[in-house]
Design a protein around this motif. Structure first.
Motif, PDB file in Angstrom:
ATOM      1  N   UNK A  35       1.581 -11.646   3.257  1.00 16.82           N
ATOM      2  CA  UNK A  35       2.455 -11.811   4.428  1.00 16.82           C
ATOM      3  C   UNK A  35       3.311 -10.564   4.647  1.00 16.82           C
ATOM      4  N   UNK A  36       3.795  -9.978   3.570  1.00 17.14           N
ATOM      5  CA  UNK A  36       4.596  -8.755   3.701  1.00 17.14           C
ATOM      6  C   UNK A  36       3.782  -7.617   4.301  1.00 17.14           C
ATOM      7  N   UNK A  51       4.323  -0.091   4.700  1.00 15.06           N
ATOM      8  CA  UNK A  51       3.124   0.726   4.502  1.00 15.06           C
ATOM      9  C   UNK A  51       2.361   0.349   3.239  1.00 15.06           C
ATOM     10  N   UNK A  52       3.063  -0.228   2.248  1.00 16.77           N
ATOM     11  CA  UNK A  52       2.396  -0.523   0.985  1.00 16.77           C
ATOM     12  C   UNK A  52       3.126  -1.653   0.274  1.00 16.77           C
ATOM     13  N   UNK A  53       2.349  -2.580  -0.301  1.00 18.81           N
ATOM     14  CA  UNK A  53       2.923  -3.650  -1.117  1.00 18.81           C
ATOM     15  C   UNK A  53       2.257  -3.610  -2.485  1.00 18.81           C
ATOM     16  N   UNK A  54       3.080  -3.452  -3.511  1.00 12.87           N
ATOM     17  CA  UNK A  54       2.609  -3.472  -4.900  1.00 12.87           C
ATOM     18  C   UNK A  54       2.889  -4.851  -5.487  1.00 12.87           C
ATOM     19  N   UNK A  55       2.009  -5.317  -6.363  1.00 12.67           N
ATOM     20  CA  UNK A  55       2.269  -6.549  -7.109  1.00 12.67           C
ATOM     21  C   UNK A  55       2.113  -6.250  -8.591  1.00 12.67           C
ATOM     22  N   UNK A  56       3.109  -6.650  -9.372  1.00 13.77           N
ATOM     23  CA  UNK A  56       3.095  -6.419 -10.810  1.00 13.77           C
ATOM     24  C   UNK A  56       3.203  -7.756 -11.549  1.00 13.77           C
ATOM     25  N   UNK A  57       2.202  -8.119 -12.380  1.00 13.02           N
ATOM     26  CA  UNK A  57       0.951  -7.402 -12.587  1.00 13.02           C
ATOM     27  C   UNK A  57      -0.141  -7.775 -11.596  1.00 13.02           C
ATOM     28  N   UNK A  58       0.036  -8.900 -10.873  1.00  8.07           N
ATOM     29  CA  UNK A  58      -0.962  -9.324  -9.908  1.00  8.07           C
ATOM     30  C   UNK A  58      -2.258  -9.770 -10.547  1.00  8.07           C
ATOM     31  N   UNK A  59      -3.266 -10.012  -9.704  1.00  4.69           N
ATOM     32  CA  UNK A  59      -4.618 -10.266 -10.205  1.00  4.69           C
ATOM     33  C   UNK A  59      -5.607  -9.607  -9.246  1.00  4.69           C
ATOM     34  N   UNK A  60      -6.809  -9.349  -9.746  1.00  5.42           N
ATOM     35  CA  UNK A  60      -7.760  -8.528  -8.999  1.00  5.42           C
ATOM     36  C   UNK A  60      -8.104  -9.083  -7.618  1.00  5.42           C
ATOM     37  N   UNK A  99      -6.439  -7.608  -4.427  1.00  9.39           N
ATOM     38  CA  UNK A  99      -6.812  -6.291  -3.897  1.00  9.39           C
ATOM     39  C   UNK A  99      -7.751  -6.415  -2.704  1.00  9.39           C
ATOM     40  N   UNK A 100      -8.418  -7.559  -2.557  1.00 10.62           N
ATOM     41  CA  UNK A 100      -9.299  -7.766  -1.406  1.00 10.62           C
ATOM     42  C   UNK A 100      -8.508  -7.858  -0.108  1.00 10.62           C
ATOM     43  N   UNK A 101      -7.195  -8.066  -0.212  1.00 12.37           N
ATOM     44  CA  UNK A 101      -6.326  -8.087   0.966  1.00 12.37           C
ATOM     45  C   UNK A 101      -5.490  -6.818   1.090  1.00 12.37           C
ATOM     46  N   UNK A 150       4.814 -18.848   9.194  1.00 10.99           N
ATOM     47  CA  UNK A 150       5.899 -17.949   9.610  1.00 10.99           C
ATOM     48  C   UNK A 150       5.381 -17.018  10.703  1.00 10.99           C
ATOM     49  N   UNK A 151       6.023 -17.048  11.872  1.00 10.24           N
ATOM     50  CA  UNK A 151       5.565 -16.234  12.995  1.00 10.24           C
ATOM     51  C   UNK A 151       6.439 -14.999  13.224  1.00 10.24           C
ATOM     52  N   UNK A 152       7.542 -14.895  12.498  1.00  7.21           N
ATOM     53  CA  UNK A 152       8.405 -13.712  12.606  1.00  7.21           C
ATOM     54  C   UNK A 152       8.001 -12.683  11.552  1.00  7.21           C
ATOM     55  N   UNK A 153       8.676 -11.536  11.564  1.00  5.44           N
ATOM     56  CA  UNK A 153       8.370 -10.433  10.655  1.00  5.44           C
ATOM     57  C   UNK A 153       8.998 -10.726   9.288  1.00  5.44           C
TER      58      UNK A 153
END
Length: 419
Positions: free
Chosen positions: A18-19, A26-35, A38-40, A301-304
């Motif tokens: 959503x972010x 321009x970029x969203x990092x996720x720590x640690x995330x899951x693989x 990355x498809x999004x 959510x329809x707003x930014x």
């Protein structure tokens, strides 16, 4: 603007996705995330949620505007305090404010002190005292580990024997470690459960659509409690008057109480409520977005989203808007055996495209390949929006029937309470 989301599950996938849709991000990092994330287009950072100093260092080196903290255990460990002390913004409550979730006894004390409706209860660290209380109160009765237990430290006991066994497991057999060193034993409340979320900063709050989670593993609300097997939003048969009453009798007084206690709240407040014959009452508070509710609330959510959180952090009035028609519904696909023992490394179906979203909770790429494999108890979730609950169910379940879910399972009745 670059942002960091801390966590690894489906909730964090939904937040990051959503972010990324927001203008100016321009970029969203996720720590640690899951693989699967990355498809999004999400970028993963190989830093664990408990490694606060490394996360802070990463945020500084990468000019992160602010961080969104997903998991309860990170908040309980004071990650927001550490970020703030390092001069960094983080969206989530301080350790003291997050005690609303990480100590059920504390939450009960706050509710009693500030007149928030909830079940009658007792707190015990001695098994014999707990047993005597259970025997005096009778069944059905609810036994909860005081601390965090990944959504699994709650036993709704239908008999006195079951309740005593649950208290024995927690207090004497150390089933949940330190989290179960104390237990909260509550009267059983009868009624329909629902989740009410709000974005909060101090006494300012912004209510989200109502949602209904499905905690039990199997159809018909049978089997053990899980972290959640599916959800839908809004709850169409829940009148607005109930939401309004919940805001007045629960959200407002608890936030004012937290300010009075010197624990002003920032972040997402999650009220797990039950509509009883006497009106809405609190089952529990969580100090963060729910999982899987996040995955069905944020698509509405329809707003930014990034701008909304930036404004709340800056104590500006956010322009938050929601989809006001239809229903968003999601079904979790989990590994067979979850929430107990389960296999990992099972091949996963391809990511859905179009109006069915795939959120990944426990997924990893195979070695030397982009083929996704299961890597957790809850593996992925399919989410869609339709005019009605039954139409949303049909879309999701038709899609699931086409997928190879060998070694996996899912409930076939998510949303059926609304029919």
């Amino acid at each position: 603007m670059k942002l960091l989301v801390v966590g690894s599950g489906g909730r964090e996938h939904a937040i990051a996705k959503k972010l990324l849709e927001s203008q100016g991000v321009e970029q969203v990092f996720v720590a640690p995330g899951n693989d699967g994330m990355t498809l999004d287009g999400v970028d993963l950072v190989n830093i664990g949620i408990s490694e606060h100093s490394r996360l802070i260092e990463f945020a500084k080196e990468n000019d992160i505007a602010w961080s969104f903290i997903g998991p309860d255990d990170a908040l309980a460990a004071g990650i927001v305090d550490d970020f703030n002390q390092a001069g960094l913004k983080a969206f989530g409550p301080s350790r003291l404010a997050a005690e609303l979730e990480w100590s059920k006894d504390f939450a009960k004390e706050i509710m009693v002190k500030y007149g928030v409706p909830t079940a009658a209860y007792g707190t015990f660290s001695d098994f014999e005292e707990a047993k005597a209380y259970i025997e005096k109160q009778g069944a059905p009765i609810v036994v909860k580990a005081d601390g965090l237990a990944l959504g699994k430290g709650v036993v709704v006991a239908e008999t006195v024997e079951q309740a005593v066994e649950a208290a024995h497991d927690m207090l004497l057999d150390n089933k949940f470690g330190d989290s179960g060193a104390r237990v909260v034993i509550e009267e059983f409340l009868d009624g329909e459960e629902f989740s009410l979320f709000a974005f909060v900063n101090g006494d300012k709050f912004y209510i989200m659509p109502t949602a209904q989670d499905h905690k039990r593993a199997y159809d018909g609300d049978k089997g053990p409690n899980t972290g959640g097997m599916g959800a839908y939003a809004p709850v169409p048969h829940l009148p607005q008057s109930v939401v309004d009453q919940s805001v007045e009798t629960i959200i407002k007084p608890v936030l004012k109480g937290m300010i009075a206690e010197g624990r002003s709240y920032l972040g997402v407040l999650y009220a797990g409520l039950i509509l009883t014959a006497d009106g809405p009452k609190v089952i529990e508070f969580n100090s963060r977005f729910g999982d899987p509710e996040t995955q069905i609330i944020l698509p509405r959510l329809t707003s930014d989203f990034a701008q909304n959180i930036t404004d709340i952090l800056d104590k500006k009035e956010p322009a938050i808007t929601w989809l006001d028609e239809g229903v968003t519904l999601g079904v979790v696909v989990a590994s067979e055996g979850y929430p107990l023992d389960y296999e990992k490394g099972l091949p996963l179906p391809e990511k859905t495209e179009g109006d069915i979203i795939t959120y990944y909770a426990g997924a990893k790429f195979a070695e030397n390949s982009r083929a996704l494999l299961s890597n957790g108890g809850r593996v992925y979730m399919l989410v869609t929006t339709a005019d009605t609950v039954s139409a949303a169910q049909k879309k999701i379940y038709d899609q699931l029937k086409k997928q190879d879910t060998t070694g996996l399972f899912y409930r076939t009745d998510i949303g059926s309470k609304a029919l």
